[in-house]
Write an enzyme that holds these catalytic residues in place. Structure first.
Site, PDB file in Angstrom:
ATOM      1  N   PRO A   1      -4.143   0.203  18.812  1.00  0.00           N
ATOM      2  CA  PRO A   1      -3.869  -0.262  17.444  1.00  0.00           C
ATOM      3  C   PRO A   1      -4.000   0.805  16.362  1.00  0.00           C
ATOM      4  O   PRO A   1      -3.730   0.522  15.192  1.00  0.00           O
ATOM      5  CB  PRO A   1      -4.908  -1.374  17.239  1.00  0.00           C
ATOM      6  CG  PRO A   1      -5.966  -1.124  18.251  1.00  0.00           C
ATOM      7  CD  PRO A   1      -5.327  -0.432  19.401  1.00  0.00           C
TER       8      PRO A   1
ATOM      9  N   TYR B   1      -9.152   5.507   7.661  1.00  0.00           N
ATOM     10  CA  TYR B   1      -9.256   5.877   9.083  1.00  0.00           C
ATOM     11  C   TYR B   1     -10.276   7.009   9.174  1.00  0.00           C
ATOM     12  O   TYR B   1     -10.061   8.066   8.577  1.00  0.00           O
ATOM     13  CB  TYR B   1      -7.919   6.402   9.606  1.00  0.00           C
ATOM     14  CG  TYR B   1      -6.858   5.346   9.817  1.00  0.00           C
ATOM     15  CD1 TYR B   1      -6.716   4.721  11.051  1.00  0.00           C
ATOM     16  CD2 TYR B   1      -5.983   4.985   8.791  1.00  0.00           C
ATOM     17  CE1 TYR B   1      -5.739   3.769  11.259  1.00  0.00           C
ATOM     18  CE2 TYR B   1      -4.996   4.027   8.992  1.00  0.00           C
ATOM     19  CZ  TYR B   1      -4.881   3.419  10.229  1.00  0.00           C
ATOM     20  OH  TYR B   1      -3.917   2.467  10.440  1.00  0.00           O
TER      21      TYR B   1
ATOM     22  N   LYS C   1       1.055  -0.222  15.077  1.00  0.00           N
ATOM     23  CA  LYS C   1       2.461  -0.287  15.501  1.00  0.00           C
ATOM     24  C   LYS C   1       2.834  -1.496  16.360  1.00  0.00           C
ATOM     25  O   LYS C   1       4.023  -1.798  16.502  1.00  0.00           O
ATOM     26  CB  LYS C   1       2.800   0.979  16.312  1.00  0.00           C
ATOM     27  CG  LYS C   1       2.942   2.216  15.461  1.00  0.00           C
ATOM     28  CD  LYS C   1       4.249   2.198  14.685  1.00  0.00           C
ATOM     29  CE  LYS C   1       4.285   3.182  13.559  1.00  0.00           C
ATOM     30  NZ  LYS C   1       4.166   2.601  12.221  1.00  0.00           N
TER      31      LYS C   1
ATOM     32  N   TYR D   1       4.297   6.312   9.965  1.00  0.00           N
ATOM     33  CA  TYR D   1       3.450   5.171   9.610  1.00  0.00           C
ATOM     34  C   TYR D   1       4.257   4.075   8.917  1.00  0.00           C
ATOM     35  O   TYR D   1       4.091   2.890   9.203  1.00  0.00           O
ATOM     36  CB  TYR D   1       2.289   5.636   8.713  1.00  0.00           C
ATOM     37  CG  TYR D   1       1.139   4.666   8.705  1.00  0.00           C
ATOM     38  CD1 TYR D   1       0.085   4.786   9.599  1.00  0.00           C
ATOM     39  CD2 TYR D   1       1.119   3.604   7.801  1.00  0.00           C
ATOM     40  CE1 TYR D   1      -0.958   3.876   9.610  1.00  0.00           C
ATOM     41  CE2 TYR D   1       0.073   2.686   7.800  1.00  0.00           C
ATOM     42  CZ  TYR D   1      -0.966   2.832   8.701  1.00  0.00           C
ATOM     43  OH  TYR D   1      -1.996   1.930   8.714  1.00  0.00           O
TER      44      TYR D   1
ATOM     45  N   HIS E   1       0.847  -1.200   0.000  1.00  0.00           N
ATOM     46  CA  HIS E   1       0.000   0.000   0.000  1.00  0.00           C
ATOM     47  C   HIS E   1       0.877   1.243   0.000  1.00  0.00           C
ATOM     48  O   HIS E   1       1.699   1.420   0.895  1.00  0.00           O
ATOM     49  CB  HIS E   1      -0.902   0.018   1.240  1.00  0.00           C
ATOM     50  CG  HIS E   1      -2.085  -0.880   1.132  1.00  0.00           C
ATOM     51  ND1 HIS E   1      -3.152  -0.811   1.985  1.00  0.00           N
ATOM     52  CD2 HIS E   1      -2.366  -1.872   0.250  1.00  0.00           C
ATOM     53  CE1 HIS E   1      -4.046  -1.736   1.641  1.00  0.00           C
ATOM     54  NE2 HIS E   1      -3.580  -2.384   0.594  1.00  0.00           N
TER      55      HIS E   1
HETATM   56  C1  LIG Z   1      -7.183  -7.333  18.543  1.00  0.00           C
HETATM   57  C2  LIG Z   1      -5.764  -6.878  18.256  1.00  0.00           C
HETATM   58  C3  LIG Z   1      -5.500  -6.155  17.094  1.00  0.00           C
HETATM   59  C4  LIG Z   1      -4.196  -5.737  16.826  1.00  0.00           C
HETATM   60  N1  LIG Z   1      -3.960  -5.019  15.681  1.00  0.00           N
HETATM   61  C5  LIG Z   1      -2.697  -4.646  15.400  1.00  0.00           C
HETATM   62  C6  LIG Z   1      -2.399  -3.958  14.181  1.00  0.00           C
HETATM   63  O1  LIG Z   1      -3.264  -3.675  13.362  1.00  0.00           O
HETATM   64  N2  LIG Z   1      -1.099  -3.638  13.919  1.00  0.00           N
HETATM   65  C7  LIG Z   1      -0.087  -3.963  14.797  1.00  0.00           C
HETATM   66  O2  LIG Z   1       1.088  -3.706  14.482  1.00  0.00           O
HETATM   67  N3  LIG Z   1      -0.367  -4.593  15.969  1.00  0.00           N
HETATM   68  C8  LIG Z   1      -1.626  -4.942  16.286  1.00  0.00           C
HETATM   69  N4  LIG Z   1      -1.888  -5.613  17.443  1.00  0.00           N
HETATM   70  C9  LIG Z   1      -0.795  -5.845  18.365  1.00  0.00           C
HETATM   71  C10 LIG Z   1       0.009  -7.054  17.970  1.00  0.00           C
HETATM   72  O3  LIG Z   1      -0.829  -8.148  17.727  1.00  0.00           O
HETATM   73  C11 LIG Z   1       1.012  -7.349  19.091  1.00  0.00           C
HETATM   74  O4  LIG Z   1       1.756  -6.186  19.346  1.00  0.00           O
HETATM   75  C12 LIG Z   1       1.941  -8.501  18.754  1.00  0.00           C
HETATM   76  O5  LIG Z   1       1.247  -9.726  18.789  1.00  0.00           O
HETATM   77  C13 LIG Z   1       3.121  -8.552  19.724  1.00  0.00           C
HETATM   78  O6  LIG Z   1       3.854  -9.719  19.529  1.00  0.00           O
HETATM   79  P1  LIG Z   1       4.580 -10.418  20.756  1.00  0.00           P
HETATM   80  O7  LIG Z   1       5.231 -11.612  20.177  1.00  0.00           O
HETATM   81  O8  LIG Z   1       5.380  -9.405  21.484  1.00  0.00           O
HETATM   82  O9  LIG Z   1       3.417 -10.821  21.763  1.00  0.00           O
HETATM   83  P2  LIG Z   1       2.223 -11.897  21.603  1.00  0.00           P
HETATM   84  O10 LIG Z   1       1.741 -11.955  20.189  1.00  0.00           O
HETATM   85  O11 LIG Z   1       1.249 -11.564  22.665  1.00  0.00           O
HETATM   86  O12 LIG Z   1       2.934 -13.256  21.918  1.00  0.00           O
HETATM   87  C14 LIG Z   1       3.325 -13.619  23.222  1.00  0.00           C
HETATM   88  C15 LIG Z   1       3.302 -15.135  23.327  1.00  0.00           C
HETATM   89  O13 LIG Z   1       3.760 -15.496  24.619  1.00  0.00           O
HETATM   90  C16 LIG Z   1       2.933 -16.538  25.122  1.00  0.00           C
HETATM   91  N5  LIG Z   1       2.991 -16.502  26.587  1.00  0.00           N
HETATM   92  C17 LIG Z   1       2.404 -15.641  27.431  1.00  0.00           C
HETATM   93  N6  LIG Z   1       2.714 -15.925  28.710  1.00  0.00           N
HETATM   94  C18 LIG Z   1       3.527 -17.004  28.674  1.00  0.00           C
HETATM   95  C19 LIG Z   1       4.167 -17.768  29.674  1.00  0.00           C
HETATM   96  N7  LIG Z   1       4.028 -17.463  30.970  1.00  0.00           N
HETATM   97  N8  LIG Z   1       4.925 -18.818  29.293  1.00  0.00           N
HETATM   98  C20 LIG Z   1       5.083 -19.119  27.969  1.00  0.00           C
HETATM   99  N9  LIG Z   1       4.487 -18.421  26.972  1.00  0.00           N
HETATM  100  C21 LIG Z   1       3.713 -17.375  27.327  1.00  0.00           C
HETATM  101  C22 LIG Z   1       1.553 -16.203  24.577  1.00  0.00           C
HETATM  102  O14 LIG Z   1       0.699 -17.350  24.527  1.00  0.00           O
HETATM  103  C23 LIG Z   1       1.896 -15.697  23.167  1.00  0.00           C
HETATM  104  O15 LIG Z   1       1.908 -16.726  22.210  1.00  0.00           O
HETATM  105  C24 LIG Z   1      -3.170  -6.033  17.740  1.00  0.00           C
HETATM  106  C25 LIG Z   1      -3.436  -6.757  18.906  1.00  0.00           C
HETATM  107  C26 LIG Z   1      -4.728  -7.186  19.177  1.00  0.00           C
HETATM  108  C27 LIG Z   1      -5.002  -7.954  20.436  1.00  0.00           C
END
Ligand SMILES: Cc1cc2nc3c(=O)[nH]c(=O)nc-3n(C[C@H](O)[C@H](O)[C@H](O)COP(=O)(O)OP(=O)(O)OC[C@H]3O[C@@H](n4cnc5c(N)ncnc54)[C@H](O)[C@@H]3O)c2cc1C
Length: 389
Positions: A292, A200, A296, A384, A72
């Protein structure tokens, strides 16, 4: 068991770190609390910064994204049902990529499996020990048996509700937080997206966002009060509300269908400092959350992984620890700028319960300034598509 780096959490941050370290010849074990099916079924982020795209390619997991993702070059902003476009590529030379987080996670699991990487899922009671010494270890329970992994470092990639952040002593850890007084009701539908780029929309009834995952899968959101329950929103009520908030031409061509997923997500800004304590590093949602609105969250997690994997690679390759010593400071410097952008987008586009007529005029002026100023559009576009690492 023994490994070099134990990674807690098999979300995008943990899996990407594991894959990049593997390519640097560094051994990891990933401990994930949930089942793989559960991790792969989570519907979350959809917009990748260009730096994220390049990192995924460098990790050897970019092929399907490059085939199936959508580049995009800009986005639409709308106020009171009238829209205008901001061109990212024209302003910064870079676009963004629309490719779902579910797909990114899928590609990362496939790459780790192909390389024989160790990912232990359904690991219960994961707990790091000895993080302030030279020989940390992590314990967990799998199928009723307790296991121990000795390691050099622990990467806390376990999201906002994980165990890692809480291992930093209360006198050291500082948390900064804003909870917004509304949420996003999101619907995923197997319908063609209403627009070739995201929309948006600021509207007196509340914010709306038209997004997509691919040519047949759309993702739409409307701002709702925090007390709303998803069961109270029928599909028809959702589509009617979305139509009211977006530009008239988009409302006229909106194709609706049954929701294949419907959920309400609260909005929060959160940062934990520091992001390193002894031999523990926090990365991704374990250290910070953004609303969201600026797309980011996933991208910030990838930024942290960039700093962390280069720091660990320098440690093992050259015995150089400057990257480890400065990890928290460097990661936080970028995190706070992205927090600012997400907070700014959220503040500009949503209706707040206590919003005065003055606040309303400020929002309108901000959006009008963006519509007419190349400088303002460039500043938005630069954030962005992603600030440099
Ligand atoms: C509804 C929604 C919409 C979103 N939309 C966007 C968007 O449009 N753009 C964007 O950039 N971001 C978006 N986000 C945010 C994005 O999804 C997160 O920032 C991203 O998933 C972060 O990745 P992570 O690996 O740090 O954490 P997570 O994806 O949360 O992964 C963490 C992992 O650790 C595991 N875990 C937790 N506790 C433990 C434990 N004690 N022991 C072992 N494993 C554990 C969990 O099960 C999970 O699999 C959105 C989030 C949500 C909820």
């Amino acid at each position: 068991m023994r490994t070099q780096v134990v990674i807690i959490g098999g979300g995008p941050a943990g899996l990407l770190l594991s894959q990049l370290l593997h390519r640097d010849g560094i051994e990891t074990i990933v401990l994930e609390r949930r089942s793989r099916d559960h991790v792969l079924s989570r519907i979350r982020a959809g917009v990748l910064e260009w730096g994220t795209v390049e990192m995924l390619r460098a990790a050897g997991v970019g092929a399907r994204m490059d085939r199936e993702g959508f580049v995009h070059d800009g986005t639409y902003l709308a106020a009171q049902n009238r829209g205008f476009r901001i061109g990212f590529k024209a302003a910064t030379g870079k676009p963004v990529m629309v490719y779902g987080q579910t797909e990114v996670t899928h590609d990362l699991y496939a790459a780790r499996d192909a390389a024989g990487g160790t990912i232990i899922d359904e690991a219960e009671g994961v707990m790091p020990h000895g993080l302030d010494g030279d020989a940390p270890h992590v314990t967990y329970v799998k199928d009723g048996t307790e296991h121990r992994i000795d390691c050099d470092f622990v990467a806390g990639c376990d999201g906002y509700h994980g165990v890692s952040r809480g291992c930093i002593p209360p006198g050291v850890l500082r948390a900064f937080e804003r909870v917004y007084p509304f949420g996003w009701l999101g619907v995923l539908s197997e319908t063609p997206p209403v627009s070739d780029e995201l929309i948006y929309a600021n509207h007196e009834r509340g914010f709306a966002l038209c997004s997509m995952r691919n040519a047949r899968l759309s993702r739409y959101y409307v701002q709702v009060p925090l007390e709303d329950r998803v069961e109270a929103w029928s599909d028809d009520a959702f589509w009617d509300e979305l139509r009211r908030r977006i530009p008239g031409d988009a409302a006229d061509r909106l194709v609706t269908g049954p929701a294949v997923e419907k959920s309400i997500a609260p909005l929060r800004s959160f940062v934990a400092e520091p992001m390193r304590w002894g031999r523990l590093f926090l990365a991704g949602d374990a250290a910070h959350i953004v609303p969201p609105t600026g797309a980011k969250g996933l991208n910030l997690a990838v930024g942290d992984v960039h700093y962390l994997h280069t720091a660990l690679a320098a440690h093992y390759r050259d015995g150089e620890d400057a990257g480890i010593e400065t990890y928290s400071e460097r990661a936080l410097s970028r995190v706070w700028k992205c927090e600012r952008f997400s907070w700014w987008m959220t503040t500009m586009l949503h209706r707040f319960p206590e919003q005065s007529t003055f606040d309303q005029r400020m929002q309108e002026a901000e959006i009008a300034y963006l519509e007419t100023s190349v400088a303002a559009q460039t500043a938005m576009a630069e954030n962005y598509v992603g600030l440099p690492y």
